[in-house]
Design a protein around this motif. Structure first.
Motif, PDB file in Angstrom:
ATOM      1  N   THR A  95       0.872  -1.175   0.000  1.00  0.00           N
ATOM      2  CA  THR A  95       0.000   0.000   0.000  1.00  0.00           C
ATOM      3  C   THR A  95       0.908   1.224   0.000  1.00  0.00           C
ATOM      4  O   THR A  95       2.105   1.112   0.287  1.00  0.00           O
ATOM      5  N   PRO A  96       0.358   2.407  -0.278  1.00  0.00           N
ATOM      6  CA  PRO A  96       1.205   3.608  -0.273  1.00  0.00           C
ATOM      7  C   PRO A  96       1.814   3.917   1.087  1.00  0.00           C
ATOM      8  O   PRO A  96       2.894   4.519   1.170  1.00  0.00           O
ATOM      9  N   GLY A  97       1.115   3.507   2.163  1.00  0.00           N
ATOM     10  CA  GLY A  97       1.585   3.816   3.504  1.00  0.00           C
ATOM     11  C   GLY A  97       1.984   2.611   4.324  1.00  0.00           C
ATOM     12  O   GLY A  97       1.962   2.657   5.564  1.00  0.00           O
ATOM     13  N   SER A  98       2.347   1.517   3.675  1.00  0.00           N
ATOM     14  CA  SER A  98       2.761   0.312   4.411  1.00  0.00           C
ATOM     15  C   SER A  98       3.991   0.604   5.265  1.00  0.00           C
ATOM     16  O   SER A  98       4.997   1.100   4.761  1.00  0.00           O
ATOM     17  N   CYS A  99       3.893   0.260   6.524  1.00  0.00           N
ATOM     18  CA  CYS A  99       4.991   0.497   7.458  1.00  0.00           C
ATOM     19  C   CYS A  99       5.405  -0.789   8.152  1.00  0.00           C
ATOM     20  O   CYS A  99       4.610  -1.718   8.309  1.00  0.00           O
ATOM     21  N   MET A 100       6.662  -0.815   8.565  1.00  0.00           N
ATOM     22  CA  MET A 100       7.112  -1.777   9.560  1.00  0.00           C
ATOM     23  C   MET A 100       7.301  -0.980  10.851  1.00  0.00           C
ATOM     24  O   MET A 100       7.775   0.156  10.819  1.00  0.00           O
ATOM     25  N   ILE A 101       6.906  -1.576  11.952  1.00  0.00           N
ATOM     26  CA  ILE A 101       6.876  -0.866  13.230  1.00  0.00           C
ATOM     27  C   ILE A 101       7.825  -1.561  14.201  1.00  0.00           C
ATOM     28  O   ILE A 101       7.638  -2.735  14.524  1.00  0.00           O
ATOM     29  N   GLU A 102       8.828  -0.834  14.646  1.00  0.00           N
ATOM     30  CA  GLU A 102       9.804  -1.382  15.599  1.00  0.00           C
ATOM     31  C   GLU A 102       9.397  -0.999  17.021  1.00  0.00           C
ATOM     32  O   GLU A 102       9.157   0.168  17.324  1.00  0.00           O
TER      33      GLU A 102
END
Length: 199
Positions: free
Chosen positions: A121-128
């Motif tokens: 997606t345009p805003g796909s994130c991985m979160i640490e």
């Protein structure tokens, strides 16, 4: 730090609860996760969405009504308002919009870092959080997120895979679907998919 995990819904989407002394973080509360979340948390400090697909945010609205603040990258916030798959039961507005390529926050004693890896997606994130990474639908064990959905981008996914390979060290990965893995274990898989993009 204790991490609870359970999969929900048609697409067996992983929902996580990260337990903390000042409150808990809920990550990707998909369809049917609400009761489990409420049974396993005393105080929700925040709901963190790795991206805006309905199978990851389906129960956001219910948790928001319980007082939880919803966090999502600004590039995916529109999916909470207008689901491209027309499956969400209701539309909501996020409380906190993550901006840019990387943003760090302090939430209830947790150091939380959102890193943008667009493509799925345009805003796909991985979160640490606490030395581990919740990788959403960016990386799975042995695979990566699809880029053939509305608003997905193969070109952005390619760029994101290059960015991920530049991350130093190793991290346990808690993905949006399937079993846990590690960044070290997935490096060769990422290189394989890059070869596919670059043919």
């Amino acid at each position: 730090m204790q991490i609870l995990k359970r999969a929900f819904g048609e697409y067996v989407t992983n929902c996580y609860i990260v337990k903390g002394e000042q409150g808990d973080l809920v990550i990707d509360p998909g369809q049917g996760s609400f009761d489990w979340v409420m049974q396993n948390t005393g105080k929700i400090a925040a709901v963190l969405n790795t991206h805006g697909h309905y199978d990851h945010v389906y129960d956001d609205a219910k948790l928001q009504r319980m007082g939880a603040k919803i966090y999502i990258h600004e590039e995916d916030a529109f999916m909470l308002r207008t689901d491209p798959f027309e499956t969400m039961p209701e539309s909501i507005e996020a409380d906190v919009l993550i901006k840019g390529q990387e943003q760090s926050l302090e939430i209830a004693g947790f150091n939380v870092k959102f890193s943008l890896f667009a493509g799925h997606t345009p805003g796909s994130c991985m979160i640490e959080v606490g030395g581990v990474i919740f990788s959403g639908d960016v990386i799975f064990k042995g695979s990566i997120g699809r880029w053939d959905f509305p608003f997905s981008s193969g070109a952005q996914m390619r760029e994101s895979l290059h960015k991920i390979l530049q991350i130093e060290g190793d991290f346990t990965l808690y993905p949006g679907h399937g079993p846990n893995t590690s960044l070290a274990a997935e490096r060769q898989n990422l290189k394989y998919f890059l070869q596919f993009f670059e043919r």
